[in-house]
Design a protein around this motif. Structure first.
Motif, PDB file in Angstrom:
ATOM      1  N   GLY A   1     175.677 -58.122  41.166  1.00 53.63           N
ATOM      2  CA  GLY A   1     174.838 -58.529  40.118  1.00 53.63           C
ATOM      3  C   GLY A   1     175.688 -59.559  39.069  1.00 53.63           C
ATOM      4  O   GLY A   1     176.834 -59.855  38.969  1.00 53.63           O
ATOM      5  N   PHE A   2     174.682 -60.630  38.760  1.00 53.64           N
ATOM      6  CA  PHE A   2     175.245 -61.631  38.193  1.00 53.64           C
ATOM      7  C   PHE A   2     174.425 -61.766  36.829  1.00 53.64           C
ATOM      8  O   PHE A   2     173.430 -61.009  36.556  1.00 53.64           O
ATOM      9  N   LYS A   3     174.513 -62.804  35.766  1.00 50.94           N
ATOM     10  CA  LYS A   3     173.768 -62.862  34.790  1.00 50.94           C
ATOM     11  C   LYS A   3     172.409 -63.221  34.953  1.00 50.94           C
ATOM     12  O   LYS A   3     171.475 -62.520  34.463  1.00 50.94           O
ATOM     13  N   LYS A   4     171.980 -64.338  35.913  1.00 48.88           N
ATOM     14  CA  LYS A   4     170.643 -64.419  36.142  1.00 48.88           C
ATOM     15  C   LYS A   4     170.088 -63.861  37.432  1.00 48.88           C
ATOM     16  O   LYS A   4     168.830 -64.085  37.720  1.00 48.88           O
ATOM     17  N   HIS A   5     170.959 -63.448  38.098  1.00 48.36           N
ATOM     18  CA  HIS A   5     170.374 -62.880  39.525  1.00 48.36           C
ATOM     19  C   HIS A   5     171.245 -61.733  39.864  1.00 48.36           C
ATOM     20  O   HIS A   5     172.373 -61.314  39.407  1.00 48.36           O
ATOM     21  N   PHE A   6     170.657 -60.895  41.025  1.00 52.74           N
ATOM     22  CA  PHE A   6     171.611 -60.103  41.601  1.00 52.74           C
ATOM     23  C   PHE A   6     171.363 -60.147  42.999  1.00 52.74           C
ATOM     24  O   PHE A   6     170.287 -60.868  43.574  1.00 52.74           O
ATOM     25  N   GLY A   7     172.021 -59.621  44.184  1.00 51.40           N
ATOM     26  CA  GLY A   7     171.639 -59.873  45.564  1.00 51.40           C
ATOM     27  C   GLY A   7     172.458 -58.958  46.624  1.00 51.40           C
ATOM     28  O   GLY A   7     173.271 -58.070  46.145  1.00 51.40           O
ATOM     29  N   ILE A   8     172.033 -59.291  47.866  1.00 48.73           N
ATOM     30  CA  ILE A   8     172.718 -58.495  49.009  1.00 48.73           C
ATOM     31  C   ILE A   8     173.349 -59.658  49.722  1.00 48.73           C
ATOM     32  O   ILE A   8     172.558 -60.774  49.840  1.00 48.73           O
ATOM     33  N   TRP A   9     174.530 -59.555  50.247  1.00 47.24           N
ATOM     34  CA  TRP A   9     175.379 -60.571  50.855  1.00 47.24           C
ATOM     35  C   TRP A   9     175.536 -60.057  52.501  1.00 47.24           C
ATOM     36  O   TRP A   9     176.224 -58.728  52.784  1.00 47.24           O
ATOM     37  N   PHE A  10     175.398 -60.732  53.387  1.00 47.61           N
ATOM     38  CA  PHE A  10     175.628 -60.369  54.803  1.00 47.61           C
ATOM     39  C   PHE A  10     176.837 -61.283  55.440  1.00 47.61           C
ATOM     40  O   PHE A  10     176.514 -62.453  55.323  1.00 47.61           O
ATOM     41  N   HIS A  11     177.919 -60.708  55.389  1.00 45.84           N
ATOM     42  CA  HIS A  11     179.127 -61.425  55.736  1.00 45.84           C
ATOM     43  C   HIS A  11     178.934 -62.023  57.183  1.00 45.84           C
ATOM     44  O   HIS A  11     179.523 -63.217  57.187  1.00 45.84           O
ATOM     45  N   GLN A  12     178.046 -61.511  58.053  1.00 47.46           N
ATOM     46  CA  GLN A  12     177.791 -62.329  59.053  1.00 47.46           C
ATOM     47  C   GLN A  12     176.378 -62.636  59.212  1.00 47.46           C
ATOM     48  O   GLN A  12     175.813 -62.779  60.403  1.00 47.46           O
ATOM     49  N   GLY A  13     175.795 -63.134  58.279  1.00 47.38           N
ATOM     50  CA  GLY A  13     174.401 -63.547  58.115  1.00 47.38           C
ATOM     51  C   GLY A  13     173.975 -64.587  58.809  1.00 47.38           C
ATOM     52  O   GLY A  13     172.718 -64.491  59.399  1.00 47.38           O
TER      53      GLY A  13
ATOM     54  N   LYS B   1     180.517 -70.582  56.250  1.00 49.75           N
ATOM     55  CA  LYS B   1     180.251 -70.611  57.585  1.00 49.75           C
ATOM     56  C   LYS B   1     179.206 -69.501  57.890  1.00 49.75           C
ATOM     57  O   LYS B   1     178.265 -69.601  58.676  1.00 49.75           O
ATOM     58  N   GLY B   2     179.650 -68.235  57.784  1.00 51.22           N
ATOM     59  CA  GLY B   2     178.932 -67.049  58.145  1.00 51.22           C
ATOM     60  C   GLY B   2     178.009 -66.444  57.195  1.00 51.22           C
ATOM     61  O   GLY B   2     176.995 -65.885  57.614  1.00 51.22           O
ATOM     62  N   MET B   3     178.494 -66.347  55.906  1.00 50.04           N
ATOM     63  CA  MET B   3     177.816 -65.475  54.972  1.00 50.04           C
ATOM     64  C   MET B   3     176.613 -66.080  54.427  1.00 50.04           C
ATOM     65  O   MET B   3     176.223 -67.267  54.246  1.00 50.04           O
ATOM     66  N   ARG B   4     175.679 -65.245  54.350  1.00 47.56           N
ATOM     67  CA  ARG B   4     174.083 -65.524  53.946  1.00 47.56           C
ATOM     68  C   ARG B   4     173.780 -64.484  53.082  1.00 47.56           C
ATOM     69  O   ARG B   4     174.317 -63.448  52.726  1.00 47.56           O
ATOM     70  N   HIS B   5     172.926 -64.847  52.091  1.00 41.53           N
ATOM     71  CA  HIS B   5     172.407 -63.685  51.091  1.00 41.53           C
ATOM     72  C   HIS B   5     171.094 -63.800  50.536  1.00 41.53           C
ATOM     73  O   HIS B   5     170.283 -64.985  51.040  1.00 41.53           O
ATOM     74  N   ILE B   6     170.530 -62.875  50.109  1.00 39.48           N
ATOM     75  CA  ILE B   6     169.284 -62.873  49.282  1.00 39.48           C
ATOM     76  C   ILE B   6     169.439 -62.509  47.895  1.00 39.48           C
ATOM     77  O   ILE B   6     170.006 -61.526  47.549  1.00 39.48           O
TER      78      ILE B   6
END
Length: 197
Positions: A56-68, A87-92
């Motif tokens: 979680g951050f100030k303005k958003h929170f999320g889920i990170w996929f290391h091999q996204g 290169k590999g990480m993606r998030h929502i």
């Protein structure tokens, strides 16, 4: 405080995103991931491999996929964690706890498990750029009796520090970065040691 207590404390602190992170946490754990705490954040692993992170951050929170980058992204939800660098990480990202839909996340979690089981992984390329020692860093090392400590570091760690200073655009940024790294150099630590397993 053991790891599970530290994890609970992390989620308890996230007041603004508590409900949304709780939903994400429950969804991830339901898919057989081991919950750990790494870099001060909940990290989810299988066979010791980091696969998912929540934060979680100030303005958003999320889920990170290391091999996204390997995920098919059927709903086009994934974004690059750091454009041009990652290169590999993606998030929502989520901006409201109500946005979290567990059913929507299910195919992403299932594909993450499947990819890991099948051994699909993105290989990170080692940087080969070699930077010259900038005068500002050389002077700071000499003034703080840190030259020997710097020279005791591996060449790759030395290069990480040099790159960190060289890539700063403003002199003020270079100075503040030097203030940050001098204690780390004196302790014999690399710039990115805390991110390495």
């Amino acid at each position: 405080m053991d790891v599970s207590e530290k994890l609970d404390a992390y989620f308890d602190k996230q007041e603004q995103w508590k409900e949304g992170l709780a939903r994400l946490r429950k969804a991830v754990k339901a898919h057989g991931f081991k919950e750990e705490l790494k870099w001060g954040m909940p990290t989810y692993t299988i066979d010791g491999k980091n696969l998912i992170g929540l934060s979680g951050f100030k303005k958003h929170f999320g889920i990170w996929f290391h091999q996204g980058v390997l995920l098919s992204d059927p709903l086009n939800l994934l974004t690059n964690a750091q454009e041009g660098k990652t290169k590999g990480m993606r998030h929502i990202k989520f901006y409201d706890s109500k946005e979290v839909n567990v059913e929507t996340l299910k195919p992403y979690l299932e594909e993450t498990v499947k990819n890991h089981t099948e051994g699909k992984t993105i290989k990170t390329e080692r940087k080969t750029d070699k930077y010259e020692m900038p005068d500002i860093l050389k002077s700071a090392l000499e003034e703080n009796n840190s030259t020997k400590a710097f020279e005791a570091l591996s060449p790759s760690k030395q290069n990480e520090y040099i790159e960190y200073i060289v890539t700063a655009k403003r002199e003020a940024t270079k100075s503040s970065r030097i203030d940050k790294i001098l204690p780390m150099i004196q302790e014999g630590k690399g710039l990115n040691d805390k991110y390495k397993r």
